[in-house]
Design a protein around this motif. Structure first.
Motif, PDB file in Angstrom:
ATOM      1  N   ILE A   1       0.856  -1.186   0.000  1.00  0.00           N
ATOM      2  CA  ILE A   1       0.000   0.000   0.000  1.00  0.00           C
ATOM      3  C   ILE A   1       0.886   1.227   0.000  1.00  0.00           C
ATOM      4  O   ILE A   1       1.741   1.394   0.869  1.00  0.00           O
ATOM      5  N   ASP A   2       0.679   2.085  -0.978  1.00  0.00           N
ATOM      6  CA  ASP A   2       1.461   3.319  -1.102  1.00  0.00           C
ATOM      7  C   ASP A   2       0.801   4.394  -0.259  1.00  0.00           C
ATOM      8  O   ASP A   2      -0.258   4.895  -0.596  1.00  0.00           O
ATOM      9  N   LYS A   3       1.439   4.750   0.862  1.00  0.00           N
ATOM     10  CA  LYS A   3       0.896   5.782   1.749  1.00  0.00           C
ATOM     11  C   LYS A   3       1.672   7.086   1.646  1.00  0.00           C
ATOM     12  O   LYS A   3       1.438   8.013   2.417  1.00  0.00           O
ATOM     13  N   ASP A   4       2.608   7.180   0.694  1.00  0.00           N
ATOM     14  CA  ASP A   4       3.378   8.406   0.521  1.00  0.00           C
ATOM     15  C   ASP A   4       2.500   9.482  -0.109  1.00  0.00           C
ATOM     16  O   ASP A   4       1.841   9.250  -1.125  1.00  0.00           O
ATOM     17  N   VAL A   5       2.510  10.634   0.509  1.00  0.00           N
ATOM     18  CA  VAL A   5       1.746  11.766  -0.007  1.00  0.00           C
ATOM     19  C   VAL A   5       2.511  12.356  -1.191  1.00  0.00           C
ATOM     20  O   VAL A   5       3.721  12.558  -1.110  1.00  0.00           O
ATOM     21  N   PRO A   6       1.829  12.613  -2.298  1.00  0.00           N
ATOM     22  CA  PRO A   6       2.532  13.223  -3.432  1.00  0.00           C
ATOM     23  C   PRO A   6       3.018  14.624  -3.087  1.00  0.00           C
ATOM     24  O   PRO A   6       2.424  15.319  -2.257  1.00  0.00           O
ATOM     25  N   SER A   7       4.093  15.044  -3.722  1.00  0.00           N
ATOM     26  CA  SER A   7       4.611  16.395  -3.471  1.00  0.00           C
ATOM     27  C   SER A   7       3.692  17.428  -4.121  1.00  0.00           C
ATOM     28  O   SER A   7       2.929  17.118  -5.039  1.00  0.00           O
ATOM     29  N   GLU A   8       3.779  18.657  -3.605  1.00  0.00           N
ATOM     30  CA  GLU A   8       2.962  19.731  -4.180  1.00  0.00           C
ATOM     31  C   GLU A   8       3.433  20.030  -5.598  1.00  0.00           C
ATOM     32  O   GLU A   8       4.630  20.002  -5.869  1.00  0.00           O
ATOM     33  N   PRO A   9       2.503  20.343  -6.483  1.00  0.00           N
ATOM     34  CA  PRO A   9       2.912  20.663  -7.854  1.00  0.00           C
ATOM     35  C   PRO A   9       3.580  22.030  -7.921  1.00  0.00           C
ATOM     36  O   PRO A   9       3.326  22.907  -7.098  1.00  0.00           O
ATOM     37  N   THR A  10       4.457  22.179  -8.886  1.00  0.00           N
ATOM     38  CA  THR A  10       5.080  23.469  -9.156  1.00  0.00           C
ATOM     39  C   THR A  10       4.352  24.096 -10.332  1.00  0.00           C
ATOM     40  O   THR A  10       4.223  23.471 -11.379  1.00  0.00           O
ATOM     41  N   ILE A  11       3.866  25.318 -10.140  1.00  0.00           N
ATOM     42  CA  ILE A  11       3.126  26.007 -11.196  1.00  0.00           C
ATOM     43  C   ILE A  11       3.929  27.242 -11.579  1.00  0.00           C
ATOM     44  O   ILE A  11       4.278  28.065 -10.734  1.00  0.00           O
ATOM     45  N   THR A  12       4.236  27.345 -12.853  1.00  0.00           N
ATOM     46  CA  THR A  12       4.994  28.510 -13.326  1.00  0.00           C
ATOM     47  C   THR A  12       4.227  29.180 -14.462  1.00  0.00           C
ATOM     48  O   THR A  12       3.472  28.531 -15.185  1.00  0.00           O
ATOM     49  N   SER A  13       4.469  30.484 -14.606  1.00  0.00           N
ATOM     50  CA  SER A  13       3.828  31.233 -15.677  1.00  0.00           C
ATOM     51  C   SER A  13       4.622  31.051 -16.949  1.00  0.00           C
ATOM     52  O   SER A  13       5.852  30.999 -16.936  1.00  0.00           O
ATOM     53  N   ASP A  14       3.921  30.965 -18.053  1.00  0.00           N
ATOM     54  CA  ASP A  14       4.615  30.827 -19.341  1.00  0.00           C
ATOM     55  C   ASP A  14       4.775  32.191 -20.001  1.00  0.00           C
ATOM     56  O   ASP A  14       5.129  32.298 -21.168  1.00  0.00           O
ATOM     57  N   GLY A  15       4.522  33.276 -19.258  1.00  0.00           N
ATOM     58  CA  GLY A  15       4.681  34.611 -19.817  1.00  0.00           C
ATOM     59  C   GLY A  15       3.487  35.080 -20.618  1.00  0.00           C
ATOM     60  O   GLY A  15       3.518  36.105 -21.256  1.00  0.00           O
ATOM     61  N   GLY A  16       2.402  34.343 -20.562  1.00  0.00           N
ATOM     62  CA  GLY A  16       1.196  34.691 -21.309  1.00  0.00           C
ATOM     63  C   GLY A  16       0.436  35.813 -20.639  1.00  0.00           C
ATOM     64  O   GLY A  16       0.967  36.595 -19.842  1.00  0.00           O
ATOM     65  N   ASN A  17      -0.831  35.868 -20.898  1.00  0.00           N
ATOM     66  CA  ASN A  17      -1.690  36.967 -20.414  1.00  0.00           C
ATOM     67  C   ASN A  17      -2.200  36.739 -19.013  1.00  0.00           C
ATOM     68  O   ASN A  17      -2.846  37.620 -18.443  1.00  0.00           O
ATOM     69  N   GLY A  18      -1.973  35.595 -18.432  1.00  0.00           N
ATOM     70  CA  GLY A  18      -2.503  35.299 -17.120  1.00  0.00           C
ATOM     71  C   GLY A  18      -1.808  36.102 -16.020  1.00  0.00           C
ATOM     72  O   GLY A  18      -0.698  36.592 -16.167  1.00  0.00           O
ATOM     73  N   THR A  19      -2.494  36.275 -14.905  1.00  0.00           N
ATOM     74  CA  THR A  19      -1.916  36.939 -13.743  1.00  0.00           C
ATOM     75  C   THR A  19      -1.517  35.890 -12.728  1.00  0.00           C
ATOM     76  O   THR A  19      -2.326  35.044 -12.369  1.00  0.00           O
ATOM     77  N   TRP A  20      -0.277  35.964 -12.214  1.00  0.00           N
ATOM     78  CA  TRP A  20       0.203  34.991 -11.236  1.00  0.00           C
ATOM     79  C   TRP A  20       0.494  35.674  -9.970  1.00  0.00           C
ATOM     80  O   TRP A  20       1.099  36.343  -9.490  1.00  0.00           O
TER      81      TRP A  20
END
Length: 79
Positions: A60-79
C-alpha cells in the motif's frame, strides 16, 4: 480489493465462497479492505468444496505526493 471468481465446472460457487484469511473464515462478500502491507492468502470455494488459493504480497502506497510546481509561461494570465 475485489475478487472475481467463477466455477469452471457445473457446481457453482459455495454459499460463502470467499476467504481473505487463509480459510479461517468464509464470506459472501467479494471485496475486502486492507490498510497495511502484508501477505494475503485468498481462497475461493465452489459448491463441491473444491478450493482455489492465491497468495499475494499487498503493498500500500501511503506516501503523499509532493505539491505541484506552477509557473507562468509569460502569457496573459496573472500569477
Amino acid at each position: 480489493m475485489t475478487v472475481t471468481a467463477t466455477d469452471k465446472g457445473t457446481a457453482g460457487l459455495a454459499a460463502a465462497p470467499y476467504s481473505y484469511d487463509g480459510g479461517s473464515t468464509w464470506t459472501t462478500i467479494n471485496t475486502q479492505s486492507f490498510d497495511t502491507n502484508q501477505m494475503i492468502t485468498i481462497k475461493v470455494k465452489d459448491a463441491n468444496d473444491n478450493i482455489a488459493t492465491k497468495t499475494i504480497a499487498l503493498q500500500i502506497d501511503k506516501d503523499v505526493p509532493s505539491e505541484p510546481t506552477i509557473t507562468s509561461d509569460g502569457g496573459n494570465g496573472t500569477w
